[in-house]
Design an enzyme around this catalytic site. Sequence first.
Site, PDB file in Angstrom:
ATOM      1  N   GLY A  58      -7.320  67.790  71.990  1.00 18.17           N
ATOM      2  CA  GLY A  58      -7.043  67.024  73.204  1.00 18.17           C
ATOM      3  C   GLY A  58      -7.339  67.859  74.426  1.00 18.17           C
ATOM      4  CB  CYS A  84      -8.550  71.863  68.914  1.00 18.85           C
ATOM      5  SG  CYS A  84      -9.104  72.531  70.478  1.00 18.85           S
ATOM      6  CE1 TYR A  85      -1.966  69.956  73.941  1.00 24.18           C
ATOM      7  CE2 TYR A  85      -1.678  68.113  72.434  1.00 24.18           C
ATOM      8  CZ  TYR A  85      -1.247  68.862  73.510  1.00 24.18           C
ATOM      9  OH  TYR A  85      -0.087  68.508  74.147  1.00 24.18           O
ATOM     10  CG  HIS A 171     -13.134  70.669  67.151  1.00 25.70           C
ATOM     11  ND1 HIS A 171     -12.246  69.651  67.349  1.00 25.70           N
ATOM     12  CD2 HIS A 171     -13.025  71.469  68.231  1.00 25.70           C
ATOM     13  CE1 HIS A 171     -11.632  69.800  68.504  1.00 25.70           C
ATOM     14  NE2 HIS A 171     -12.092  70.907  69.066  1.00 25.70           N
ATOM     15  CD  GLU A 173     -12.685  67.662  64.485  1.00 21.27           C
ATOM     16  OE1 GLU A 173     -12.461  68.643  63.762  1.00 21.27           O
ATOM     17  OE2 GLU A 173     -12.217  67.542  65.634  1.00 21.27           O
ATOM     18  CB  SER A 224     -26.378  41.227  68.619  1.00 18.86           C
ATOM     19  OG  SER A 224     -26.168  42.095  67.517  1.00 18.86           O
ATOM     20  N   GLY A 225     -27.931  40.081  65.898  1.00 23.55           N
ATOM     21  CA  GLY A 225     -28.998  40.435  64.965  1.00 23.55           C
ATOM     22  C   GLY A 225     -28.888  41.877  64.508  1.00 23.55           C
ATOM     23  CB  VAL A 227     -26.452  46.674  60.896  1.00 20.74           C
ATOM     24  CG1 VAL A 227     -25.771  47.738  61.735  1.00 20.74           C
ATOM     25  CG2 VAL A 227     -25.918  46.736  59.486  1.00 20.74           C
ATOM     26  CG  ASP A 228     -22.257  46.709  64.045  1.00 15.83           C
ATOM     27  OD1 ASP A 228     -22.555  47.366  63.034  1.00 15.83           O
ATOM     28  OD2 ASP A 228     -22.229  47.199  65.186  1.00 15.83           O
ATOM     29  CB  SER A 229     -23.335  40.348  64.831  1.00 19.97           C
ATOM     30  OG  SER A 229     -24.691  40.567  65.059  1.00 19.97           O
ATOM     31  CE  LYS A 376     -24.514  50.697  63.835  1.00 18.41           C
ATOM     32  NZ  LYS A 376     -24.250  49.661  64.843  1.00 18.41           N
TER      33      LYS A 376
END
Length: 520
Positions: A58, A84-85, A171, A173, A224-225, A227-229, A376
């Site tokens: 943070g 970290c924090y 970090h 990650e 939207s076309g 991958v998500d929608s 994603k």
Amino acid sequence: MIKKIRQVLIIDFGSQYTQLIARKCRELAYSCEIVTVEDAKERFFHGRLPRAVILSGGPQSIYEDNENYNFLFQNEKMPILGICYGMQLLGHYFKGTVQKGKTFEYGRALIFFLQDKFRFANLPQTLDVWMSHADHVATISDELEVVLKSSSGIVAGIRHKSRPILGLQFHPEVHHSQYGREIIEYFLKEMAHLQKDWSADTIYLEIVEQINAIKGKKVLCAFSGGVDSLVAAKLVAQVDPSNLFCFFVDHGLLRPQDYSHIKILMEQSGLNINIIDAKKLFFDKLALVGDPETKRKIIGSTFIDVFQEKVVQFEKEHGIKFDLLLQGTLYSDVIESKSPHGKGGKSVTIKSHHNVGGLPDRMNIKLLEPLREIFKDEVRALGKRLELPKRWIYRHPFPGPGIGIRVMGPISEERVAIVQQSDQIVLEELEKFQLYDNVWQAFTVFLPVKTVGVKGDGRAYEEVVCLRIVNSVDGMTANWPDLPYNFLQTVSSRITNEVSGVTRVVYDITSKPPGTIEWE
Ligand code: XMP
């Protein structure tokens, strides 16, 4: 949407990397959830404890933070990883001291285990990791021990002597941290003793269960076309195809490849897709706007206006009423849209990505967001499970405001056309050189400067196009790739020869950070 308990609670103290912690846990097949400190407090207070806790980094300094975090450390059996924090909080709680850093340490750092006996997960003695901090733990109490230090002498890792608690100043990650994945896995598996419980199959089954529960309802999809929608719509269509209606708003800020993709989806996806042509309206509204955030807001609000008007018209014409609005919202959107002034999430928002967040309120319609808990790469895994063609699920990400944020300054049809033609050339050459799948995003940006050139025998004073190609794992950090000169040469000469009005092509060699992927 998914009510099941997640094993790992990731508490967000505002790091830009919090989402990466969640992605790492899930890649390792452990379920997790990101929550604000307030949410965590409430859960702990009501006895809804997770199996393990990860405290994110943070931007704040612990001595400037007046909140009381003691609740986090009171359960002696709770496995805790502080990053970290998060590690500074640990150090502070266990009566150590945290020193305010005079300078910010950012980027690669070498760290090493102080003794052989401290080495875990079969890691080598020295690691190359990613740091991003100013403050650091200076002294610790007897309950803890320092296990790692950096080559600059800073405490890089601490451990509780009898409890399952680990603190890391770096970090793990972040993609650039060597053995980051192994370190997180060590915490989840060896310290917290968790069982793997997260996979494409578990996600799929939970989502299908949710969609089955709304069978029979009329579902409207802002399509939207991308991958998500597409995956969201295919999941719903799989359960109840005749009640799903997709609407695609054409704001005119798309690339040629997007127009052909929509055409293919209309012919081959089996979805009921209606096109709303609103190009003129968008161009009129954006004609004099230069500021990126204002552009995003105008594009978002115009989208909502147009969408609502056409849907209401459709409802009247067809005598139906939609019950639910399907959106391909991802977990990353949910976390981002909570910050920084939302329900306590503190991550700093760099750009306002949430494109059409106001739509459900304006339409007074309930949301259906089956992808709300996933990232994603998990959506792509679902797309594969649905047997969608690879080309549909592995398209490069494309921002909602489209070319609107790739023309610097005010937008005009001519400027958008320059980007469209240049983008088409980039795409053709990426495919010819078989590079499409090797890069994360590749596009062109219109720069609002004129430049002198020579065309034929005359002097030209024309436009500049910038080529932006990046490699990334998640869009959070990015690098410009080492592409063959041959490819760059071909793209440059094709753009200057084929796109009228362009005399110069430049190549952006900025990584993220400090640059962002998009120019606006
Ligand atoms: P930046 O530019 O923030 O981009 O490094 C990271 C990723 O996000 C995409 N992006 C957007 N997507 N609406 C979107 O839907 C936006 O306003 C927006 N701005 C950036 C960008 O293309 C990259 O994949």
